[in-house]
Design a protein around this motif. Structure first.
Motif, PDB file in Angstrom:
ATOM      1  N   SER A 133      26.038  -2.880 -39.179  1.00  0.00           N
ATOM      2  CA  SER A 133      27.074  -1.908 -38.870  1.00  0.00           C
ATOM      3  C   SER A 133      26.445  -0.524 -38.806  1.00  0.00           C
ATOM      4  CB  SER A 133      28.160  -1.957 -39.946  1.00  0.00           C
ATOM      5  OG  SER A 133      29.101  -0.924 -39.739  1.00  0.00           O
ATOM      6  N   THR A 134      26.623   0.157 -37.663  1.00  0.00           N
ATOM      7  CA  THR A 134      26.015   1.484 -37.480  1.00  0.00           C
ATOM      8  C   THR A 134      27.044   2.588 -37.263  1.00  0.00           C
ATOM      9  OG1 THR A 134      25.769   1.067 -35.097  1.00  0.00           O
ATOM     10  CG2 THR A 134      23.923   0.454 -36.513  1.00  0.00           C
ATOM     11  N   TRP A 135      28.279   2.254 -36.977  1.00  0.00           N
ATOM     12  CA  TRP A 135      29.330   3.267 -36.781  1.00  0.00           C
ATOM     13  C   TRP A 135      30.195   3.338 -38.044  1.00  0.00           C
ATOM     14  CZ3 TRP A 135      29.637   6.684 -32.878  1.00  0.00           C
ATOM     15  CH2 TRP A 135      28.956   6.400 -31.699  1.00  0.00           C
ATOM     16  N   SER A 136      30.664   4.538 -38.375  1.00  0.00           N
ATOM     17  CA  SER A 136      31.569   4.704 -39.515  1.00  0.00           C
ATOM     18  C   SER A 136      32.418   5.953 -39.302  1.00  0.00           C
ATOM     19  CB  SER A 136      30.784   4.813 -40.823  1.00  0.00           C
ATOM     20  OG  SER A 136      29.911   5.932 -40.787  1.00  0.00           O
ATOM     21  N   ILE A 137      33.549   5.987 -39.994  1.00  0.00           N
ATOM     22  CA  ILE A 137      34.409   7.165 -40.002  1.00  0.00           C
ATOM     23  C   ILE A 137      34.649   7.549 -41.457  1.00  0.00           C
ATOM     24  CG2 ILE A 137      35.530   6.674 -37.806  1.00  0.00           C
ATOM     25  CD1 ILE A 137      37.899   5.544 -39.350  1.00  0.00           C
ATOM     26  N   GLY A 138      34.870   8.824 -41.702  1.00  0.00           N
ATOM     27  CA  GLY A 138      35.082   9.288 -43.062  1.00  0.00           C
ATOM     28  C   GLY A 138      36.218  10.289 -43.165  1.00  0.00           C
ATOM     29  N   LEU A 139      36.880  10.281 -44.294  1.00  0.00           N
ATOM     30  CA  LEU A 139      37.947  11.236 -44.635  1.00  0.00           C
ATOM     31  C   LEU A 139      37.578  11.866 -45.961  1.00  0.00           C
ATOM     32  CD1 LEU A 139      41.046   8.958 -43.868  1.00  0.00           C
ATOM     33  CD2 LEU A 139      40.057  10.690 -42.369  1.00  0.00           C
ATOM     34  N   ASN A 140      37.812  13.190 -46.093  1.00  0.00           N
ATOM     35  CA  ASN A 140      37.470  13.852 -47.343  1.00  0.00           C
ATOM     36  C   ASN A 140      38.403  15.020 -47.594  1.00  0.00           C
ATOM     37  OD1 ASN A 140      36.219  16.227 -45.943  1.00  0.00           O
ATOM     38  ND2 ASN A 140      34.742  14.654 -45.298  1.00  0.00           N
ATOM     39  N   ALA A 141      38.417  15.476 -48.832  1.00  0.00           N
ATOM     40  CA  ALA A 141      39.184  16.647 -49.241  1.00  0.00           C
ATOM     41  C   ALA A 141      38.458  17.288 -50.410  1.00  0.00           C
ATOM     42  CB  ALA A 141      40.615  16.268 -49.631  1.00  0.00           C
ATOM     43  N   GLY A 142      38.645  18.595 -50.565  1.00  0.00           N
ATOM     44  CA  GLY A 142      37.946  19.256 -51.653  1.00  0.00           C
ATOM     45  C   GLY A 142      38.287  20.716 -51.747  1.00  0.00           C
ATOM     46  N   VAL A 143      37.370  21.463 -52.311  1.00  0.00           N
ATOM     47  CA  VAL A 143      37.591  22.860 -52.648  1.00  0.00           C
ATOM     48  C   VAL A 143      36.818  23.748 -51.670  1.00  0.00           C
ATOM     49  CG1 VAL A 143      37.319  24.628 -54.411  1.00  0.00           C
ATOM     50  CG2 VAL A 143      37.933  22.295 -55.062  1.00  0.00           C
ATOM     51  N   LEU A 144      37.536  24.717 -51.067  1.00  0.00           N
ATOM     52  CA  LEU A 144      36.949  25.701 -50.161  1.00  0.00           C
ATOM     53  C   LEU A 144      36.886  27.049 -50.858  1.00  0.00           C
ATOM     54  CD1 LEU A 144      38.538  25.148 -46.637  1.00  0.00           C
ATOM     55  CD2 LEU A 144      36.109  25.381 -47.112  1.00  0.00           C
ATOM     56  N   ALA A 145      35.734  27.737 -50.716  1.00  0.00           N
ATOM     57  CA  ALA A 145      35.611  29.079 -51.275  1.00  0.00           C
ATOM     58  C   ALA A 145      34.754  29.915 -50.339  1.00  0.00           C
ATOM     59  CB  ALA A 145      34.990  29.038 -52.668  1.00  0.00           C
ATOM     60  N   PRO A 146      35.162  31.144 -50.054  1.00  0.00           N
ATOM     61  CA  PRO A 146      34.426  31.999 -49.111  1.00  0.00           C
ATOM     62  C   PRO A 146      33.242  32.709 -49.769  1.00  0.00           C
ATOM     63  CG  PRO A 146      36.375  33.134 -49.819  1.00  0.00           C
ATOM     64  CD  PRO A 146      36.433  31.788 -50.481  1.00  0.00           C
ATOM     65  N   ILE A 147      32.378  31.945 -50.380  1.00  0.00           N
ATOM     66  CA  ILE A 147      31.225  32.511 -51.080  1.00  0.00           C
ATOM     67  C   ILE A 147      30.129  31.463 -51.065  1.00  0.00           C
ATOM     68  CG2 ILE A 147      31.919  31.651 -53.350  1.00  0.00           C
ATOM     69  CD1 ILE A 147      30.851  34.262 -54.531  1.00  0.00           C
ATOM     70  N   ASN A 173      26.253  38.503 -42.528  1.00  0.00           N
ATOM     71  CA  ASN A 173      27.171  37.495 -41.998  1.00  0.00           C
ATOM     72  C   ASN A 173      27.909  36.789 -43.120  1.00  0.00           C
ATOM     73  OD1 ASN A 173      26.186  38.192 -39.547  1.00  0.00           O
ATOM     74  ND2 ASN A 173      25.123  36.269 -39.141  1.00  0.00           N
ATOM     75  N   ASP A 174      29.136  36.354 -42.810  1.00  0.00           N
ATOM     76  CA  ASP A 174      29.953  35.671 -43.807  1.00  0.00           C
ATOM     77  C   ASP A 174      29.504  34.223 -43.981  1.00  0.00           C
ATOM     78  OD1 ASP A 174      31.588  37.851 -44.397  1.00  0.00           O
ATOM     79  OD2 ASP A 174      32.806  37.477 -42.605  1.00  0.00           O
ATOM     80  N   LYS A 175      29.995  33.613 -45.069  1.00  0.00           N
ATOM     81  CA  LYS A 175      29.671  32.224 -45.371  1.00  0.00           C
ATOM     82  C   LYS A 175      30.780  31.647 -46.243  1.00  0.00           C
ATOM     83  CE  LYS A 175      26.224  34.249 -47.234  1.00  0.00           C
ATOM     84  NZ  LYS A 175      26.799  35.554 -47.532  1.00  0.00           N
ATOM     85  N   TYR A 176      30.851  30.336 -46.284  1.00  0.00           N
ATOM     86  CA  TYR A 176      31.799  29.672 -47.187  1.00  0.00           C
ATOM     87  C   TYR A 176      31.219  28.328 -47.577  1.00  0.00           C
ATOM     88  CZ  TYR A 176      33.326  27.170 -42.962  1.00  0.00           C
ATOM     89  OH  TYR A 176      33.378  26.417 -41.819  1.00  0.00           O
ATOM     90  N   ASN A 177      31.688  27.799 -48.722  1.00  0.00           N
ATOM     91  CA  ASN A 177      31.191  26.489 -49.166  1.00  0.00           C
ATOM     92  C   ASN A 177      32.350  25.543 -49.386  1.00  0.00           C
ATOM     93  OD1 ASN A 177      31.667  26.058 -52.287  1.00  0.00           O
ATOM     94  ND2 ASN A 177      31.147  28.236 -52.039  1.00  0.00           N
ATOM     95  N   TYR A 178      32.032  24.253 -49.274  1.00  0.00           N
ATOM     96  CA  TYR A 178      33.045  23.200 -49.348  1.00  0.00           C
ATOM     97  C   TYR A 178      32.481  22.063 -50.191  1.00  0.00           C
ATOM     98  CZ  TYR A 178      36.188  19.479 -47.557  1.00  0.00           C
ATOM     99  OH  TYR A 178      37.088  18.446 -47.433  1.00  0.00           O
TER     100      TYR A 178
END
Length: 441
Positions: free
Chosen positions: A34-48, A215-220
């Motif tokens: 199997s070489t194809w996959s799909i993913g779903l995710n959720a988490g915390v976003l912060a503009p730093i 430039n701005d940045k954010y992390n997830y």
């Protein structure tokens, strides 16, 4: 830079699918994977970002983010992943900076709605937790790529309410996401994906504060599930080193078995060769094996028949060379000169018989061969002339045979009007072209 990326993005997406086709063709004799996959995710976003750079606000608030992706595993170590994500980013100057100075400036707070982000990322499996088995249960991966983000910003001045930044328009910027994570295989088709991505924005508008120097940045930071598609085990958890080792061991066992079969085949070949030598043994060298030779001991050089006995060879018949004299040629020339046919027919006129009789006598006496070539002028159709020339040559052959000549030594051919010897535009020329040529040999 953003326009250049937009031009390259379709090519990159095509590479994702072309890589899939190439991997499918490289399946070989191994089990399907199997070489194809799909993913779903959720988490915390912060503009730093903790990776360095200056921050425009002193206090950043973590918000919910969510995303999905589709991934193509090219090799056990490398994959291409198409990511999409949405969420909100918030911050204000309600706290002091690390220097102890409170945040200040015309903008006191901001809220950014990430309407969309899309990026194409290269994913590299850095380390496998199970090096000595064909498949692993945990992998550490790193990722990096490029894409676009579209967002709307609202800002507040002082203690005022949030208002639209840039007239409420959606701002599009190039983004460069860099991340890492762990993948845990929960079952053959489901994985737990824990990761962290820092995204660098090619602009300074993400927080509604433009300074132009940073430039701005954010992390997830996220967690999610990945679902493998298709049949077979996941290529991403495959350990090619262990697979190759097992295949080498199997190949060695197969080679040893084939070696035994080869030795047995060699022994059989040696036995068959000995038996064949006995069957083909020819002591007297006459070309007939001893087992079939009814006349053994034939002297060298003797011609023998199929049973090995001397063969009586008849003396060769020496045939005298045929010589055509000038007198013979005159006989043929007289026959040609006096040859006449009824008009438009192949019937020979009686006045031609005396000279034809001399040609027949010559053929019988000296055993000559004769070639008759019939020709016509261009009066009438090509098909009619071809038939008439052939029939006239055959008529002469039939007459000569009736006078005792050997039919097998006479060749009659018709050429129609294809080989004229004079112009067909005059009566005299056409007369010359209506002929039968005699070639004596």
């Amino acid at each position: 830079m953003k326009q250049r990326f937009l031009k390259c993005l379709p090519v990159a997406v095509a590479a994702l699918f072309i890589g899939g086709a190439a991997q499918a063709q490289d399946g070989g004799a191994r089990d399907p994977q199997s070489t194809w996959s799909i993913g779903l995710n959720a988490g915390v976003l912060a503009p730093i970002s903790p990776l360095g750079g200056k921050n425009d606000f002193s206090n950043y608030k973590s918000q919910l983010g969510y995303g999905l992706y589709i991934k193509k595993q090219i090799t056990p170590y490398f994959a291409l992943r198409l990511d999409g994500m949405r969420g909100k980013l918030k911050g204000d100057n309600s706290e002091a900076y690390k220097s102890g100075v409170p945040g200040s400036g015309p903008v006191s707070a901001f809220e950014t709605d990430l309407s969309y982000t899309g990026s194409l990322n290269a994913v590299v499996n850095v380390f496998s937790m199970d090096l000595f088995h064909k498949t692993s249960a945990v992998t550490l991966y790193a990722s990096g790529g490029a894409g676009l983000a579209g967002y709307k910003v609202q800002t507040a001045a002082g203690s005022g309410a949030l208002t639209d930044y840039a007239g409420g328009k959606t701002i599009s910027e190039l983004i460069v996401p860099v991340g890492m994570g762990f993948k845990f295989k929960l079952s053959e088709k489901v994985n737990l994906d824990l990761g962290w991505t820092v995204t660098f924005v090619d602009g300074d508008n993400l927080d509604g504060t433009y300074k132009g120097t940073n430039n701005d940045k954010y992390n997830y930071a996220y967690g999610g599930l990945e679902f493998a598609l298709g049949k077979g085990k996941q290529l991403a958890f495959s350990n090619p080193i262990a697979v190759t080792y097992d295949e080498a061991v199997q190949a060695k066992a197969t080679a040893n078995a084939l070696k035994g079969d080869l030795e047995a085949a060699k022994a059989d070949n040696a036995r068959l060769r000995s038996e064949m030598n006995d069957l083909l043994k020819d002591s007297d060298g006459d070309g007939v094996a001893d087992k079939l030779d009814k006349c053994p001991g034939t002297p060298a050089g003797t011609v023998v028949d199929g049973s090995g006995c001397p063969l009586k060879v008849p003396a060769p018949v020496i045939k005298e060379k045929v010589i055509v004299t000038e007198s013979d040629r005159r006989v043929v020339a007289d026959a040609i000169k006096n040859l006449e046919f009824d008009l438009g027919k192949s019937t020979i006129r009686a006045k031609s018989y005396p000279t034809l009789n001399k040609v027949a006598a010559l053929l019988v006496e000296k055993d000559f061969s004769l070639k008759l070539a019939g020709h016509t002028d261009n009066t009438g159709s090509a098909a009619l002339n071809m038939r008439l020339s052939k029939e006239r040559a055959e008529s002469i052959k039939a007459y000569l045979v009736s006078q005792g000549a050997n039919a097998s030594r006479i060749e009659a051919t018709g050429y129609g009007m294809n080989q004229p010897i004079a112009s067909n535009k005059t009566a005299a020329g056409r007369q010359q072209n209506r002929r039968v040529e005699f070639t004596l040999y």
